[in-house]
Design a protein around this motif. Structure first.
Motif, PDB file in Angstrom:
ATOM      1  N   ALA A 287      -2.350   6.348   3.644  1.00  0.00           N
ATOM      2  CA  ALA A 287      -2.396   5.918   1.934  1.00  0.00           C
ATOM      3  C   ALA A 287      -0.820   4.818   2.651  1.00  0.00           C
ATOM      4  N   GLU A 288       0.358   4.892   2.863  1.00  0.00           N
ATOM      5  CA  GLU A 288       1.382   4.683   3.111  1.00  0.00           C
ATOM      6  C   GLU A 288       1.321   2.756   3.019  1.00  0.00           C
ATOM      7  N   ARG A 289       0.218   2.995   4.581  1.00  0.00           N
ATOM      8  CA  ARG A 289      -0.098   1.691   5.158  1.00  0.00           C
ATOM      9  C   ARG A 289      -1.222   0.425   4.485  1.00  0.00           C
ATOM     10  N   LEU A 290      -2.039   1.699   3.394  1.00  0.00           N
ATOM     11  CA  LEU A 290      -2.723   0.851   2.008  1.00  0.00           C
ATOM     12  C   LEU A 290      -1.637   0.357   1.546  1.00  0.00           C
ATOM     13  N   ALA A 291      -1.313   1.152   0.725  1.00  0.00           N
ATOM     14  CA  ALA A 291      -0.069   0.240  -0.018  1.00  0.00           C
ATOM     15  C   ALA A 291       0.916  -0.419  -0.232  1.00  0.00           C
TER      16      ALA A 291
ATOM     17  N   THR B 192       2.052   5.729  -5.895  1.00  0.00           N
ATOM     18  CA  THR B 192       1.621   4.837  -5.028  1.00  0.00           C
ATOM     19  C   THR B 192       2.970   3.414  -4.530  1.00  0.00           C
ATOM     20  N   ARG B 193       3.724   3.939  -5.397  1.00  0.00           N
ATOM     21  CA  ARG B 193       4.614   2.496  -5.658  1.00  0.00           C
ATOM     22  C   ARG B 193       5.988   3.318  -4.457  1.00  0.00           C
ATOM     23  N   GLN B 194       6.213   4.486  -4.558  1.00  0.00           N
ATOM     24  CA  GLN B 194       7.142   4.527  -3.477  1.00  0.00           C
ATOM     25  C   GLN B 194       6.136   4.732  -2.394  1.00  0.00           C
ATOM     26  N   LEU B 195       5.350   5.007  -1.891  1.00  0.00           N
ATOM     27  CA  LEU B 195       4.795   4.895  -1.300  1.00  0.00           C
ATOM     28  C   LEU B 195       5.009   3.946  -0.108  1.00  0.00           C
ATOM     29  N   ALA B 196       4.350   2.779  -1.126  1.00  0.00           N
ATOM     30  CA  ALA B 196       5.003   1.220  -0.633  1.00  0.00           C
ATOM     31  C   ALA B 196       6.025   0.839  -0.009  1.00  0.00           C
ATOM     32  N   SER B 197       7.564   1.281  -0.933  1.00  0.00           N
ATOM     33  CA  SER B 197       9.009   1.435  -0.569  1.00  0.00           C
ATOM     34  C   SER B 197       9.072   2.368   0.560  1.00  0.00           C
ATOM     35  N   ARG B 198       8.647   3.116   1.084  1.00  0.00           N
ATOM     36  CA  ARG B 198       8.136   3.475   2.318  1.00  0.00           C
ATOM     37  C   ARG B 198       8.166   3.242   3.192  1.00  0.00           C
TER      38      ARG B 198
END
Length: 164
Positions: A123-127, A152-158
């Protein structure tokens, strides 16, 4: 009576390079990217696209979900490669300097980025890939990974922090 509207093959072919680029950045392998694009075609060919306003966006969503499934499958059923990963061409080129050196640098950076991306959760990778590399809005990505736009924004930030 409702009519079924199939996706014309030439319309899919127009989006194939973009879909391959998304899949390659998600999966890190041209072979797997081609598999994901082919799976996207199979799904799209069976779907009724009559009510789809943005076919390119819809196809990007489908290829994103296919890649997410492949990444999840990779985590649950890891494969051991027979040989070490061969450097595959990285997307884009730099300007100036010696073209051979730039090609070698692009290949090494591309492989390094793929190694780092392998450490991210699917999920992080996709975001991260869809938002940061393709400028897809979080509101569009969130339904793909079954999360809220804020999450999703948090996943991308991480993911961005881990990639740095």
């Amino acid at each position: 009576m409702t009519t079924y509207t199939a996706l014309p093959p030439e319309r899919f072919e127009a989006d194939r390079p973009h879909l391959r680029a998304v899949a390659y950045r998600m999966l890190g392998s041209l072979g797997e990217a081609e598999d994901a694009v082919q799976e996207t075609w199979l799904r799209a060919a069976r779907a009724d696209v009559g009510d789809v306003d943005n076919l390119s966006g819809w196809l990007t969503t489908v290829v994103g979900r296919v890649c997410l499934n492949m990444l999840r499958s990779r985590r649950t059923h890891p494969e051991v490669p027979l040989d070490s990963r061969v450097s595959e061409p990285a997307a884009g080129t730099a300007q100036g300097g010696d073209p051979e050196e730039e090609a070698l640098l692009a290949d090494s950076v591309g492989v390094a980025l793929l190694v780092v991306l392998d450490t991210l959760a699917p999920a992080e990778r996709l975001a991260f890939v869809l938002h940061d590399l393709f400028a897809v809005p979080f509101d569009t990505i969130a339904p793909m990974i079954e999360r809220t736009p804020a999450t999703t924004r948090q996943l991308a930030s991480r993911a961005r922090r881990r990639v740095r």
